[in-house]
Write a protein that holds these residues in place. Structure first.
Motif, PDB file in Angstrom:
ATOM      1  N   LEU A 112      33.768  44.815  35.174  1.00 55.22           N
ATOM      2  CA  LEU A 112      34.169  44.656  36.578  1.00 55.22           C
ATOM      3  C   LEU A 112      33.972  43.221  37.055  1.00 55.22           C
ATOM      4  CD1 LEU A 112      32.829  47.981  38.055  1.00 55.22           C
ATOM      5  CD2 LEU A 112      35.199  47.176  38.201  1.00 55.22           C
ATOM      6  N   GLU A 113      32.849  42.635  36.712  1.00 60.70           N
ATOM      7  CA  GLU A 113      32.589  41.246  37.114  1.00 60.70           C
ATOM      8  C   GLU A 113      33.640  40.310  36.530  1.00 60.70           C
ATOM      9  OE1 GLU A 113      28.564  40.757  35.794  1.00 60.70           O
ATOM     10  OE2 GLU A 113      27.753  41.735  37.579  1.00 60.70           O
ATOM     11  N   THR A 114      33.992  40.532  35.275  1.00 56.62           N
ATOM     12  CA  THR A 114      34.989  39.682  34.622  1.00 56.62           C
ATOM     13  C   THR A 114      36.360  39.836  35.265  1.00 56.62           C
ATOM     14  OG1 THR A 114      33.796  39.754  32.530  1.00 56.62           O
ATOM     15  CG2 THR A 114      36.145  39.200  32.426  1.00 56.62           C
ATOM     16  N   ILE A 115      36.778  41.065  35.503  1.00 56.13           N
ATOM     17  CA  ILE A 115      38.119  41.267  36.049  1.00 56.13           C
ATOM     18  C   ILE A 115      38.220  40.763  37.486  1.00 56.13           C
ATOM     19  CG2 ILE A 115      37.961  43.637  36.967  1.00 56.13           C
ATOM     20  CD1 ILE A 115      40.714  44.011  35.350  1.00 56.13           C
ATOM     21  N   HIS A 116      37.150  40.904  38.257  1.00 56.25           N
ATOM     22  CA  HIS A 116      37.179  40.367  39.618  1.00 56.25           C
ATOM     23  C   HIS A 116      37.191  38.843  39.613  1.00 56.25           C
ATOM     24  CE1 HIS A 116      35.578  44.434  41.095  1.00 56.25           C
ATOM     25  NE2 HIS A 116      36.829  44.319  41.462  1.00 56.25           N
ATOM     26  N   ARG A 117      36.487  38.249  38.678  1.00 59.51           N
ATOM     27  CA  ARG A 117      36.454  36.784  38.570  1.00 59.51           C
ATOM     28  C   ARG A 117      37.829  36.220  38.200  1.00 59.51           C
ATOM     29  NH1 ARG A 117      32.302  36.638  35.570  1.00 59.51           N
ATOM     30  NH2 ARG A 117      33.356  36.572  33.570  1.00 59.51           N
ATOM     31  N   THR A 118      38.598  36.947  37.387  1.00 59.22           N
ATOM     32  CA  THR A 118      39.902  36.456  36.935  1.00 59.22           C
ATOM     33  C   THR A 118      41.063  36.879  37.826  1.00 59.22           C
ATOM     34  OG1 THR A 118      40.210  38.354  35.472  1.00 59.22           O
ATOM     35  CG2 THR A 118      39.135  36.400  34.528  1.00 59.22           C
ATOM     36  N   ARG A 119      40.792  37.676  38.838  1.00 58.86           N
ATOM     37  CA  ARG A 119      41.853  38.252  39.667  1.00 58.86           C
ATOM     38  C   ARG A 119      42.729  37.201  40.338  1.00 58.86           C
ATOM     39  NH1 ARG A 119      45.312  42.121  40.084  1.00 58.86           N
ATOM     40  NH2 ARG A 119      46.008  42.431  42.188  1.00 58.86           N
ATOM     41  N   HIS A 120      42.135  36.221  40.967  1.00 58.41           N
ATOM     42  CA  HIS A 120      42.890  35.238  41.745  1.00 58.41           C
ATOM     43  C   HIS A 120      43.860  34.458  40.856  1.00 58.41           C
ATOM     44  CE1 HIS A 120      43.574  32.966  45.392  1.00 58.41           C
ATOM     45  NE2 HIS A 120      43.525  31.859  44.673  1.00 58.41           N
ATOM     46  N   ASP A 121      43.383  33.998  39.715  1.00 56.50           N
ATOM     47  CA  ASP A 121      44.259  33.252  38.810  1.00 56.50           C
ATOM     48  C   ASP A 121      45.392  34.123  38.282  1.00 56.50           C
ATOM     49  OD1 ASP A 121      42.956  30.868  39.113  1.00 56.50           O
ATOM     50  OD2 ASP A 121      41.809  31.022  37.251  1.00 56.50           O
ATOM     51  N   THR A 122      45.108  35.389  37.999  1.00 51.08           N
ATOM     52  CA  THR A 122      46.164  36.282  37.519  1.00 51.08           C
ATOM     53  C   THR A 122      47.218  36.481  38.592  1.00 51.08           C
ATOM     54  OG1 THR A 122      44.569  37.426  36.106  1.00 51.08           O
ATOM     55  CG2 THR A 122      46.653  38.552  36.525  1.00 51.08           C
ATOM     56  N   LEU A 123      46.791  36.643  39.828  1.00 52.42           N
ATOM     57  CA  LEU A 123      47.736  36.802  40.934  1.00 52.42           C
ATOM     58  C   LEU A 123      48.600  35.556  41.102  1.00 52.42           C
ATOM     59  CD1 LEU A 123      48.820  38.338  43.415  1.00 52.42           C
ATOM     60  CD2 LEU A 123      46.955  37.318  44.716  1.00 52.42           C
ATOM     61  N   LEU A 124      47.986  34.394  41.077  1.00 51.78           N
ATOM     62  CA  LEU A 124      48.722  33.159  41.324  1.00 51.78           C
ATOM     63  C   LEU A 124      49.562  32.704  40.138  1.00 51.78           C
ATOM     64  CD1 LEU A 124      46.072  31.041  43.243  1.00 51.78           C
ATOM     65  CD2 LEU A 124      47.963  32.362  44.197  1.00 51.78           C
ATOM     66  N   TYR A 125      49.050  32.871  38.930  1.00 56.89           N
ATOM     67  CA  TYR A 125      49.681  32.226  37.786  1.00 56.89           C
ATOM     68  C   TYR A 125      50.119  33.160  36.665  1.00 56.89           C
ATOM     69  CZ  TYR A 125      47.221  28.500  40.197  1.00 56.89           C
ATOM     70  OH  TYR A 125      46.749  27.653  41.160  1.00 56.89           O
ATOM     71  N   GLY A 126      49.756  34.432  36.733  1.00 57.44           N
ATOM     72  CA  GLY A 126      50.109  35.358  35.655  1.00 57.44           C
ATOM     73  C   GLY A 126      51.542  35.846  35.761  1.00 57.44           C
ATOM     74  N   SER A 127      52.087  36.279  34.637  1.00 63.21           N
ATOM     75  CA  SER A 127      53.424  36.867  34.629  1.00 63.21           C
ATOM     76  C   SER A 127      53.378  38.216  35.348  1.00 63.21           C
ATOM     77  CB  SER A 127      53.886  37.083  33.190  1.00 63.21           C
ATOM     78  OG  SER A 127      53.081  38.074  32.556  1.00 63.21           O
ATOM     79  N   ASN A 128      54.539  38.772  35.635  1.00 57.96           N
ATOM     80  CA  ASN A 128      54.585  40.100  36.263  1.00 57.96           C
ATOM     81  C   ASN A 128      53.901  41.133  35.381  1.00 57.96           C
ATOM     82  OD1 ASN A 128      55.906  39.121  38.499  1.00 57.96           O
ATOM     83  ND2 ASN A 128      57.933  39.711  37.770  1.00 57.96           N
ATOM     84  N   GLY A 129      54.100  41.041  34.073  1.00 55.91           N
ATOM     85  CA  GLY A 129      53.455  41.969  33.144  1.00 55.91           C
ATOM     86  C   GLY A 129      51.947  41.818  33.151  1.00 55.91           C
ATOM     87  N   ALA A 130      51.482  40.568  33.192  1.00 61.50           N
ATOM     88  CA  ALA A 130      50.037  40.332  33.233  1.00 61.50           C
ATOM     89  C   ALA A 130      49.440  40.882  34.520  1.00 61.50           C
ATOM     90  CB  ALA A 130      49.744  38.835  33.108  1.00 61.50           C
ATOM     91  N   LEU A 131      50.140  40.713  35.625  1.00 67.27           N
ATOM     92  CA  LEU A 131      49.645  41.226  36.904  1.00 67.27           C
ATOM     93  C   LEU A 131      49.623  42.752  36.905  1.00 67.27           C
ATOM     94  CD1 LEU A 131      48.558  40.534  39.676  1.00 67.27           C
ATOM     95  CD2 LEU A 131      50.922  40.416  40.491  1.00 67.27           C
ATOM     96  N   ARG A 132      50.651  43.374  36.352  1.00 68.18           N
ATOM     97  CA  ARG A 132      50.657  44.844  36.259  1.00 68.18           C
ATOM     98  C   ARG A 132      49.499  45.338  35.397  1.00 68.18           C
ATOM     99  NH1 ARG A 132      56.195  44.229  36.305  1.00 68.18           N
ATOM    100  NH2 ARG A 132      56.280  44.057  34.040  1.00 68.18           N
ATOM    101  N   ALA A 133      49.275  44.681  34.252  1.00 68.04           N
ATOM    102  CA  ALA A 133      48.174  45.082  33.371  1.00 68.04           C
ATOM    103  C   ALA A 133      46.835  44.883  34.065  1.00 68.04           C
ATOM    104  CB  ALA A 133      48.239  44.275  32.067  1.00 68.04           C
ATOM    105  N   HIS A 134      46.695  43.786  34.802  1.00 75.77           N
ATOM    106  CA  HIS A 134      45.457  43.493  35.528  1.00 75.77           C
ATOM    107  C   HIS A 134      45.222  44.549  36.601  1.00 75.77           C
ATOM    108  CE1 HIS A 134      42.393  40.893  37.412  1.00 75.77           C
ATOM    109  NE2 HIS A 134      42.391  40.244  36.263  1.00 75.77           N
ATOM    110  N   ASN A 135      46.264  44.885  37.352  1.00 78.88           N
ATOM    111  CA  ASN A 135      46.160  45.922  38.387  1.00 78.88           C
ATOM    112  C   ASN A 135      45.711  47.248  37.785  1.00 78.88           C
ATOM    113  OD1 ASN A 135      47.058  44.189  40.396  1.00 78.88           O
ATOM    114  ND2 ASN A 135      49.151  44.949  40.357  1.00 78.88           N
ATOM    115  N   ASP A 136      46.335  47.622  36.675  1.00 83.07           N
ATOM    116  CA  ASP A 136      46.024  48.893  36.032  1.00 83.07           C
ATOM    117  C   ASP A 136      44.579  48.910  35.537  1.00 83.07           C
ATOM    118  OD1 ASP A 136      46.829  51.515  34.842  1.00 83.07           O
ATOM    119  OD2 ASP A 136      46.354  50.435  32.979  1.00 83.07           O
TER     120      ASP A 136
END
Length: 105
Positions: free
Chosen positions: A39-63
């Motif tokens: 949880l700590e890791t995914i919350h720490r990486t959330r902002h960068d994934t939202l701003l710079y990740g592909s649509n697929g990466a964002l979907r995987a992150h959300n899931d």
């Protein structure tokens, strides 16, 4: 149980897949310490994934985030709720005032 070097017990290094893409270890298979680390890791990486990740990466992150948070909530149904993190508390909070735990937890 986290092994020396931060590894996982046998069988937990295998990642689950969704639609053929790796989605991480099933949160139900993690112990409490491992779950919190994930949880700590995914919350720490959330902002960068939202701003710079592909649509697929964002979907995987959300899931993945939803699955991890859902497991944490399942294990902690009586978690402490901070008054300032509720709608009523946020409306009544004075700008800059620190949030305090709600009476009775």
């Amino acid at each position: 149980m986290v092994l020396p070097g931060g590894g996982y017990p046998d069988g937990m290094n295998e990642h689950d897949t969704r639609d053929g893409a790796p989605s991480g270890v099933d949160p139900a298979r993690l112990d409490d310490q491992q779950l919190m680390k994930e949880l700590e890791t995914i919350h720490r990486t959330r902002h960068d994934t939202l701003l710079y990740g592909s649509n697929g990466a964002l979907r995987a992150h959300n899931d993945r985030m939803a699955r991890l948070e859902g497991e944490w909530l399942r294990r902690n149904p009586r978690r402490s709720v901070v008054a300032g993190r509720t709608r009523e508390g946020a409306r009544g909070r004075i700008s800059g005032e620190a949030a305090a735990p709600a009476p009775g937890g």
